[in-house]
Design a protein around this motif. Structure first.
Motif, short mmCIF file in Angstrom:
data_model
loop_
_atom_site.label_atom_id
_atom_site.label_comp_id
_atom_site.label_asym_id
_atom_site.label_seq_id
_atom_site.Cartn_x
_atom_site.Cartn_y
_atom_site.Cartn_z
N ALA A 179 -59.67 2.95 98.20
CA ALA A 179 -59.81 3.57 96.88
C ALA A 179 -58.54 4.31 96.49
N ASP A 180 -57.72 4.67 97.45
CA ASP A 180 -56.44 5.34 97.17
C ASP A 180 -55.39 4.26 96.95
N VAL A 181 -55.34 3.73 95.73
CA VAL A 181 -54.46 2.59 95.47
C VAL A 181 -52.99 2.97 95.41
N THR A 182 -52.68 4.25 95.15
CA THR A 182 -51.29 4.68 95.08
C THR A 182 -50.74 5.12 96.43
N GLY A 183 -51.61 5.33 97.42
CA GLY A 183 -51.16 5.70 98.76
C GLY A 183 -50.76 7.15 98.92
N ASP A 184 -51.21 8.05 98.04
CA ASP A 184 -50.85 9.47 98.15
C ASP A 184 -51.95 10.31 98.81
N ASN A 185 -52.90 9.66 99.49
CA ASN A 185 -54.02 10.30 100.18
C ASN A 185 -54.93 11.09 99.25
N GLN A 186 -54.93 10.72 97.97
CA GLN A 186 -55.83 11.32 97.00
C GLN A 186 -56.31 10.21 96.07
N VAL A 187 -57.56 10.34 95.64
CA VAL A 187 -58.07 9.43 94.63
C VAL A 187 -58.15 10.25 93.35
N ASN A 188 -57.22 9.99 92.44
CA ASN A 188 -57.08 10.84 91.26
C ASN A 188 -56.67 10.01 90.05
N ALA A 189 -56.11 10.68 89.06
CA ALA A 189 -55.74 10.03 87.80
C ALA A 189 -54.68 8.95 87.98
N LEU A 190 -53.83 9.10 88.97
CA LEU A 190 -52.82 8.06 89.22
C LEU A 190 -53.48 6.75 89.65
N ASP A 191 -54.50 6.86 90.48
CA ASP A 191 -55.24 5.66 90.90
C ASP A 191 -56.00 5.07 89.72
N PHE A 192 -56.56 5.95 88.88
CA PHE A 192 -57.26 5.48 87.69
C PHE A 192 -56.30 4.75 86.75
N ASN A 193 -55.09 5.29 86.60
CA ASN A 193 -54.10 4.65 85.74
C ASN A 193 -53.75 3.25 86.26
N THR A 194 -53.59 3.13 87.56
CA THR A 194 -53.31 1.82 88.16
C THR A 194 -54.46 0.86 87.91
N LEU A 195 -55.68 1.35 88.02
CA LEU A 195 -56.85 0.52 87.76
C LEU A 195 -56.85 0.03 86.31
N MET A 196 -56.49 0.92 85.37
CA MET A 196 -56.48 0.54 83.96
C MET A 196 -55.38 -0.48 83.67
N VAL A 197 -54.25 -0.36 84.35
CA VAL A 197 -53.16 -1.33 84.15
C VAL A 197 -53.59 -2.72 84.62
N ASP A 198 -54.31 -2.75 85.75
CA ASP A 198 -54.75 -4.04 86.32
C ASP A 198 -56.10 -4.50 85.79
N TRP A 199 -56.73 -3.73 84.89
CA TRP A 199 -58.09 -4.01 84.43
C TRP A 199 -58.20 -5.44 83.87
N GLY A 200 -59.18 -6.17 84.36
CA GLY A 200 -59.47 -7.51 83.88
C GLY A 200 -58.62 -8.61 84.50
N ARG A 201 -57.65 -8.24 85.29
CA ARG A 201 -56.81 -9.24 85.94
C ARG A 201 -57.52 -9.84 87.14
N ALA A 202 -57.19 -11.08 87.43
CA ALA A 202 -57.76 -11.77 88.58
C ALA A 202 -56.60 -12.31 89.42
N GLY A 203 -56.82 -12.37 90.71
CA GLY A 203 -55.80 -12.91 91.60
C GLY A 203 -55.68 -12.05 92.85
N SER A 204 -54.90 -12.53 93.78
CA SER A 204 -54.73 -11.79 95.03
C SER A 204 -53.55 -10.83 94.90
N GLY A 205 -53.58 -9.78 95.71
CA GLY A 205 -52.48 -8.83 95.75
C GLY A 205 -52.50 -7.77 94.66
N LEU A 206 -53.57 -7.63 93.91
CA LEU A 206 -53.66 -6.59 92.89
C LEU A 206 -53.93 -5.24 93.55
N LEU A 207 -53.13 -4.24 93.22
CA LEU A 207 -53.31 -2.91 93.83
C LEU A 207 -54.69 -2.33 93.54
#
Length: 110
Positions: free
Chosen positions: A60-88
């Motif tokens: 769940a910590d997609v940014t690797g900063d040992n926190q699940v926060n707005a930065l991870d949410f932002n990454t999720l929104m950037v990748d939202w709806g995308r399909a494929g392997s290797g998506l953060l």
């Protein structure tokens, strides 16, 4: 004729009082909690139970900063709806960034 409801009401009231305060048998009524005679009134001790906080999931910590926060949410929104392997932001690993990944992010949100 005697009205049975009029007779039963005081009896029901007495039974309720005895149920609330307890009854020690022959003699006197004793409260169910609290007043203990020589010790005075003792209120029941409240207890507090706290549910454990889920630990940060490395997925769940997609940014690797040992926190699940707005930065991870932002990454999720950037990748939202995308399909494929290797998506953060593909937190659950199904090669699709969707509502399931968002739910995982919310479970571990800090």
């Amino acid at each position: 004729m005697i009205d049975l409801l009029r007779v039963k009401r005081p009896l029901i009231f007495i039974l309720v009082i005895l149920a609330v305060f307890g009854y020690s048998g022959l003699g006197h009524a004793k409260p169910a909690f609290g007043y203990g005679g020589s010790g005075g009134f003792r209120a029941p001790t409240p207890t507090l139970s706290v549910a454990p906080t889920p630990s940060v999931s490395s997925s769940a910590d997609v940014t690797g900063d040992n926190q699940v926060n707005a930065l991870d949410f932002n990454t999720l929104m950037v990748d939202w709806g995308r399909a494929g392997s290797g998506l953060l932001a593909d937190i659950n690993g199904d090669n699709l960034v969707d509502l399931l990944d968002f739910n995982m992010l919310m479970v571990y949100w800090q």
